[in-house]
Design an enzyme around this catalytic site. Structure first.
Site, PDB file in Angstrom:
ATOM      1  N   HIS A  38      48.560   5.505  93.809  1.00 42.52           N
ATOM      2  CA  HIS A  38      49.572   6.547  93.616  1.00 42.52           C
ATOM      3  C   HIS A  38      49.242   7.331  92.354  1.00 42.52           C
ATOM      4  CE1 HIS A  38      53.164   8.709  93.054  1.00 42.52           C
ATOM      5  NE2 HIS A  38      53.612   7.960  92.071  1.00 42.52           N
ATOM      6  N   CYS A  82      57.834   6.931  95.478  1.00 42.54           N
ATOM      7  CA  CYS A  82      56.410   7.159  95.715  1.00 42.54           C
ATOM      8  C   CYS A  82      55.796   6.115  96.635  1.00 42.54           C
ATOM      9  CB  CYS A  82      55.701   7.200  94.383  1.00 42.54           C
ATOM     10  SG  CYS A  82      56.576   8.244  93.214  1.00 42.54           S
ATOM     11  N   ASN A 141      52.472  14.415  90.026  1.00 45.96           N
ATOM     12  CA  ASN A 141      53.030  13.342  90.855  1.00 45.96           C
ATOM     13  C   ASN A 141      53.741  13.968  92.057  1.00 45.96           C
ATOM     14  OD1 ASN A 141      54.487  11.256  91.974  1.00 45.96           O
ATOM     15  ND2 ASN A 141      55.243  10.467  90.021  1.00 45.96           N
TER      16      ASN A 141
HETATM   17  O1  UT7 Z   1      56.003   7.603  90.281  1.00 47.38           O
HETATM   18  C1  UT7 Z   1      56.951   7.029  89.443  1.00 47.38           C
HETATM   19  C2  UT7 Z   1      57.522   8.162  88.642  1.00 47.38           C
HETATM   20  N1  UT7 Z   1      57.418   8.109  87.233  1.00 47.38           N
HETATM   21  C3  UT7 Z   1      56.361   7.698  86.530  1.00 47.38           C
HETATM   22  O2  UT7 Z   1      55.370   7.243  86.993  1.00 47.38           O
HETATM   23  C4  UT7 Z   1      56.474   7.840  85.043  1.00 47.38           C
HETATM   24  C5  UT7 Z   1      55.907   6.661  84.293  1.00 47.38           C
HETATM   25  N2  UT7 Z   1      55.956   6.917  82.863  1.00 47.38           N
HETATM   26  C6  UT7 Z   1      55.114   7.789  82.275  1.00 47.38           C
HETATM   27  O3  UT7 Z   1      54.247   8.363  82.909  1.00 47.38           O
HETATM   28  C7  UT7 Z   1      55.249   7.992  80.786  1.00 47.38           C
HETATM   29  O4  UT7 Z   1      56.158   7.044  80.270  1.00 47.38           O
HETATM   30  C8  UT7 Z   1      55.713   9.427  80.425  1.00 47.38           C
HETATM   31  C9  UT7 Z   1      54.590  10.402  80.692  1.00 47.38           C
HETATM   32  C10 UT7 Z   1      56.941   9.815  81.209  1.00 47.38           C
HETATM   33  C11 UT7 Z   1      56.027   9.499  78.930  1.00 47.38           C
HETATM   34  O5  UT7 Z   1      54.905   9.079  78.155  1.00 47.38           O
HETATM   35  P1  UT7 Z   1      55.105   8.029  76.975  1.00 47.38           P
HETATM   36  O6  UT7 Z   1      53.789   7.899  76.316  1.00 47.38           O
HETATM   37  O7  UT7 Z   1      55.703   6.782  77.581  1.00 47.38           O
HETATM   38  O8  UT7 Z   1      56.101   8.751  76.024  1.00 47.38           O
HETATM   39  P2  UT7 Z   1      57.598   8.339  75.615  1.00 47.38           P
HETATM   40  O9  UT7 Z   1      58.526   8.433  76.753  1.00 47.38           O
HETATM   41  O10 UT7 Z   1      57.549   7.042  74.883  1.00 47.38           O
HETATM   42  O11 UT7 Z   1      57.929   9.494  74.597  1.00 47.38           O
HETATM   43  C12 UT7 Z   1      57.208   9.666  73.393  1.00 47.38           C
HETATM   44  C13 UT7 Z   1      57.711  10.926  72.721  1.00 47.38           C
HETATM   45  C14 UT7 Z   1      59.228  10.983  72.637  1.00 47.38           C
HETATM   46  O12 UT7 Z   1      59.567  11.546  71.395  1.00 47.38           O
HETATM   47  P3  UT7 Z   1      60.077  10.612  70.192  1.00 47.38           P
HETATM   48  O13 UT7 Z   1      61.311   9.939  70.721  1.00 47.38           O
HETATM   49  O14 UT7 Z   1      58.949   9.671  69.941  1.00 47.38           O
HETATM   50  O15 UT7 Z   1      60.327  11.592  69.108  1.00 47.38           O
HETATM   51  C15 UT7 Z   1      59.612  11.963  73.719  1.00 47.38           C
HETATM   52  O16 UT7 Z   1      60.809  12.660  73.438  1.00 47.38           O
HETATM   53  O17 UT7 Z   1      57.325  12.067  73.483  1.00 47.38           O
HETATM   54  C16 UT7 Z   1      58.453  12.913  73.696  1.00 47.38           C
HETATM   55  N3  UT7 Z   1      58.285  13.655  74.934  1.00 47.38           N
HETATM   56  C17 UT7 Z   1      57.652  14.835  74.995  1.00 47.38           C
HETATM   57  N4  UT7 Z   1      57.046  15.577  74.037  1.00 47.38           N
HETATM   58  C18 UT7 Z   1      56.488  16.735  74.420  1.00 47.38           C
HETATM   59  C19 UT7 Z   1      58.687  13.319  76.190  1.00 47.38           C
HETATM   60  N5  UT7 Z   1      58.348  14.288  77.058  1.00 47.38           N
HETATM   61  C20 UT7 Z   1      57.690  15.244  76.349  1.00 47.38           C
HETATM   62  C21 UT7 Z   1      57.085  16.469  76.677  1.00 47.38           C
HETATM   63  N6  UT7 Z   1      56.489  17.167  75.681  1.00 47.38           N
HETATM   64  N7  UT7 Z   1      57.051  16.937  77.940  1.00 47.38           N
END
Ligand code: UT7
Length: 348
Positions: free
Chosen positions: A263, A123, A293
């Site tokens: 971004h 990005c 994104n």
């Molecule tokens: O431009 C650079 C590219 N990437 C980024 O900028 C991404 C940066 N990171 C983020 O935006 C966030 O970390 C995410 C949006 C990807 C994830 O949010 P989070 O609050 O950090 O959630 P997490 O990864 O800690 O996951 C929490 C829970 C997990 O379940 P458990 O393990 O707690 O049971 C995930 O499996 O949310 C679950 N989860 C979902 N649930 C429903 C992950 N994706 C999804 C989904 N729907 N799509």
């Protein structure tokens, strides 16, 4: 201290035209619930994303790039033959090689000018390209086109709920030149920390893991491996630091910024950066709700929309800041001229 680049404000090299394009098809959060275990509410509350645009099956990267480029050229009052160089930044090229810039040079009907891609910088690609364009103008090129374009829907692993809901397609372009009426690039900084390449990576297709039948069968050719929390933390830290660094170079405080165009990956990342810099909501532009994104396209697409929404006053300082795979980060400070005044059409 990470390595940083600096340019003093001794000239009027800047943006003389902008354009953006987003494909017509809209995918809402509810669309994803049909094939993965997620909810519209989860996606919105964790990311701020409500919908994103996806390219049609017959649209390719150069189609998106061409639309944005033609709009930027029209905005600058230029024909493609008046360009001296083309830089395309993308992680989703037209083909493996040659690069997308070669396709775009031909498609636009530009002269046989140097045209090349910056690939793989996630990005942050667009701001890296903008910095290079500026230096090319300072060393003699008159007008350089920079296009950030991404067709991330082609890369998505539709089974991976932690990444497939995040991305969208789009393109944004600017023409950089030395002109008195340009929105001047006051200062820019950039940096790289290559110790964290594994936190956000698409491995297959490179020399380390060539695409074999087995790789393709397992869907690894489109598997974006991402440590979401690690990327989140680093994005906040690096974008805040890059913003401070570029402000310090220009001798400005965050209070003096008219608008910050960060971004667009996650509204919670943007909010955390805004808190860290003590910015007011009116100083920050977001469109992640509608586009998700869009990688390299994110900053120029958002800048075009901010302009169309009348968010930039001529004379204001505008900060562009990005973070992406690599990790790479960059920040560019603009002094808005009339080119950022709200007199142009919004993104399609
Ligand atoms: O431009 C650079 C590219 N990437 C980024 O900028 C991404 C940066 N990171 C983020 O935006 C966030 O970390 C995410 C949006 C990807 C994830 O949010 P989070 O609050 O950090 O959630 P997490 O990864 O800690 O996951 C929490 C829970 C997990 O379940 P458990 O393990 O707690 O049971 C995930 O499996 O949310 C679950 N989860 C979902 N649930 C429903 C992950 N994706 C999804 C989904 N729907 N799509």
């Amino acid at each position: 201290m990470p390595h940083a680049t600096q340019h003093e404000a001794e000239d009027a090299v800047g943006l003389i035209g902008l354009g953006a394009y987003a494909p017509a098809r809209v995918m809402t959060n509810a669309d994803w619930t049909a094939w993965i275990d997620t909810s519209a509410e989860w996606i919105t509350s964790r990311t701020g994303i409500e919908r994103r645009r996806f390219a049609a099956a017959d649209e390719t990267t150069v189609d998106l790039a061409e639309q944005a480029a033609r709009r930027a050229l029209a905005d600058a009052g230029l024909s493609p033959t008046q360009l001296d160089e083309i830089i395309v930044t993308t992680d989703t090229p037209e083909v493996y090689f040659p690069d997308t810039a070669a396709f775009l040079q031909h498609r636009l009907g530009a002269r046989e000018i140097p045209s090349y891609d910056l690939a793989g910088s996630g990005c942050s690609g667009f701001l890296q390209g903008l910095d290079i364009a500026r230096s090319r103008v300072m060393t003699g090129a008159r007008r350089v086109l920079v296009v950030g374009v991404e067709l991330l829907s082609r890369l998505i692993d539709w089974r991976d709920r932690s990444t497939c809901v995040l991305f969208g397609d789009g393109a944004g372009a600017v023409v950089v030149a030395r002109e008195p009426g340009a929105s001047r690039i006051v200062a820019s900084v950039a940096g790289t920390d290559g110790s964290k390449t594994e936190l956000l990576i698409l491995e297959a297709g490179g020399s380390r893991r060539p695409i074999t039948e087995d790789v393709a069968r397992r869907g690894l050719h489109r598997h974006i491996a991402m440590d979401g929390r690690g990327v989140f933390r680093e994005a906040v830290t690096r974008m805040s630091a890059a913003a401070r660094q570029v402000l310090a170079r220009a001798g400005l405080s965050a209070r003096e910024l008219g608008l910050v165009v960060p971004h667009q990956a996650n509204v919670r990342i943007i909010d955390a950066v805004a808190r860290s810099l003590a910015l007011s909501p009116s100083q920050v532009f977001t469109n992640v709700k509608d586009f998700g994104n869009t990688g390299s396209a994110s900053v120029p697409l958002a800048l075009c929309q901010a302009r169309a929404a009348g968010r930039v006053e001529p004379g204001a300082y505008v900060l562009l800041v990005s973070f992406g795979a690599g990790f790479h980060w960059a920040a560019t400070l603009l002094r808005a001229s009339d080119t950022l005044a709200p007199r142009r059409a919004p993104v399609a």
